[in-house]
Every structure is written in structure tokens, then in C-alpha cells.
Design a protein around this motif. Structure first.
Motif, PDB file in Angstrom:
ATOM      1  N   UNK A 163      12.070   3.669   3.169  1.00  0.00           N
ATOM      2  CA  UNK A 163      12.174   3.091   1.827  1.00  0.00           C
ATOM      3  C   UNK A 163      12.817   1.724   1.755  1.00  0.00           C
ATOM      4  N   UNK A 164      14.037   1.547   2.278  1.00  0.00           N
ATOM      5  CA  UNK A 164      14.677   0.238   2.170  1.00  0.00           C
ATOM      6  C   UNK A 164      13.897  -0.876   2.867  1.00  0.00           C
TER       7      UNK A 164
ATOM      8  N   UNK B 241       0.822  -1.206   0.000  1.00  0.00           N
ATOM      9  CA  UNK B 241       0.000   0.000   0.000  1.00  0.00           C
ATOM     10  C   UNK B 241       0.861   1.263   0.000  1.00  0.00           C
ATOM     11  N   UNK B 242       1.996   1.203   0.670  1.00  0.00           N
ATOM     12  CA  UNK B 242       2.896   2.348   0.755  1.00  0.00           C
ATOM     13  C   UNK B 242       3.389   2.737  -0.635  1.00  0.00           C
ATOM     14  N   UNK B 243       3.742   1.753  -1.457  1.00  0.00           N
ATOM     15  CA  UNK B 243       4.239   2.112  -2.782  1.00  0.00           C
ATOM     16  C   UNK B 243       3.119   2.501  -3.728  1.00  0.00           C
ATOM     17  N   UNK B 244       1.898   2.061  -3.438  1.00  0.00           N
ATOM     18  CA  UNK B 244       0.768   2.467  -4.270  1.00  0.00           C
ATOM     19  C   UNK B 244       0.549   3.975  -4.192  1.00  0.00           C
ATOM     20  N   UNK B 245       0.904   4.557  -3.067  1.00  0.00           N
ATOM     21  CA  UNK B 245       0.792   6.013  -2.925  1.00  0.00           C
ATOM     22  C   UNK B 245       1.734   6.659  -3.929  1.00  0.00           C
ATOM     23  N   UNK B 246       2.970   6.150  -4.004  1.00  0.00           N
ATOM     24  CA  UNK B 246       3.902   6.493  -5.059  1.00  0.00           C
ATOM     25  C   UNK B 246       4.545   7.856  -5.060  1.00  0.00           C
ATOM     26  N   UNK B 247       4.093   8.767  -4.260  1.00  0.00           N
ATOM     27  CA  UNK B 247       4.603  10.125  -4.328  1.00  0.00           C
ATOM     28  C   UNK B 247       5.797  10.300  -3.383  1.00  0.00           C
ATOM     29  N   UNK B 248       6.871  10.851  -3.903  1.00  0.00           N
ATOM     30  CA  UNK B 248       8.065  11.176  -3.118  1.00  0.00           C
ATOM     31  C   UNK B 248       8.629   9.989  -2.333  1.00  0.00           C
ATOM     32  N   UNK B 249       8.660   8.819  -2.947  1.00  0.00           N
ATOM     33  CA  UNK B 249       9.229   7.652  -2.277  1.00  0.00           C
ATOM     34  C   UNK B 249      10.745   7.708  -2.417  1.00  0.00           C
ATOM     35  N   UNK B 250      11.425   7.660  -1.293  1.00  0.00           N
ATOM     36  CA  UNK B 250      12.881   7.605  -1.277  1.00  0.00           C
ATOM     37  C   UNK B 250      13.282   6.180  -0.923  1.00  0.00           C
ATOM     38  N   UNK B 251      13.708   5.425  -1.931  1.00  0.00           N
ATOM     39  CA  UNK B 251      14.039   4.012  -1.721  1.00  0.00           C
ATOM     40  C   UNK B 251      15.371   3.818  -1.009  1.00  0.00           C
ATOM     41  N   UNK B 252      16.146   4.902  -0.844  1.00  0.00           N
ATOM     42  CA  UNK B 252      17.492   4.777  -0.286  1.00  0.00           C
ATOM     43  C   UNK B 252      17.591   5.178   1.185  1.00  0.00           C
TER      44      UNK B 252
END
Length: 89
Positions: A52-53, A37-48
Motif C-alpha cells: 500500500x504505501x 491499475x492496482x488502485x483501480x481494483x480497489x478491493x481490500x487495499x491497505x494503504x498502511x
């Protein structure tokens, strides 16, 4: 060269001989769902950095678990198909 990282659950996976505590299974599933669900939001995701990790790790774990389950289902369907009597057309 970077090494390949394989996602795995944070808790030991239950073998066929042992069963995992339902509370642990629920916690694992909720972690995977939260990451999805967190990635479905998709806005300003910092994977690093930040969450994010950890979220990415949970998503990879979810994908690996789904692939494992799909493989098991395929094997079960193949055994059933081979065990079913052949019907002529």
C-alpha cells in the motif's frame, strides 16, 4: 502537527541539460502504471502496510509529474499565444 510529504521520483529527475536512460524512464512509467491499475481494483487495499504505501507513493509521484507537465504545457501555450499575431474580428 504532521509534516507535509511531497511525492518525488525514486530516481533523479533528468534536467534539460541531461537525458535520462530510456530503460529508467520505462521502469518509472511502469511503476506508476502498476500503481494506478492496482488502485483501480480497489478491493481490500491497505494503504498502511504491505504494498500500500509504495503504491500510494507511486500514485502521488504520478500526479505530481502530471501536474508538472501540465504546468510546462501551459507555459508553452502562453508563450505561443503571446507570440501569435493578433487577428481582428
Amino acid at each position: 502537527m504532521a509534516t507535509k510529504t511531497i511525492a518525488r521520483p525514486r530516481t533523479p529527475v533528468a534536467s534539460e541539460e541531461t537525458t535520462q536512460d530510456p530503460a529508467d524512464l520505462l521502469e518509472n512509467t511502469l511503476s506508476q502504471l502498476e500503481a494506478l491499475l492496482w488502485i483501480c481494483h480497489g478491493e481490500d487495499i491497505d494503504w498502511c502496510s504491505g504494498d500500500g504505501p509504495r503504491r500510494l507513493d507511486n500514485l502521488l509521484w504520478l500526479a505530481a509529474e502530471m501536474a508538472r507537465k501540465a504546468g510546462e504545457l501551459f507555459q508553452m501555450s502562453e508563450k505561443a499565444r503571446r507570440g501569435a499575431p493578433e487577428t481582428g474580428g
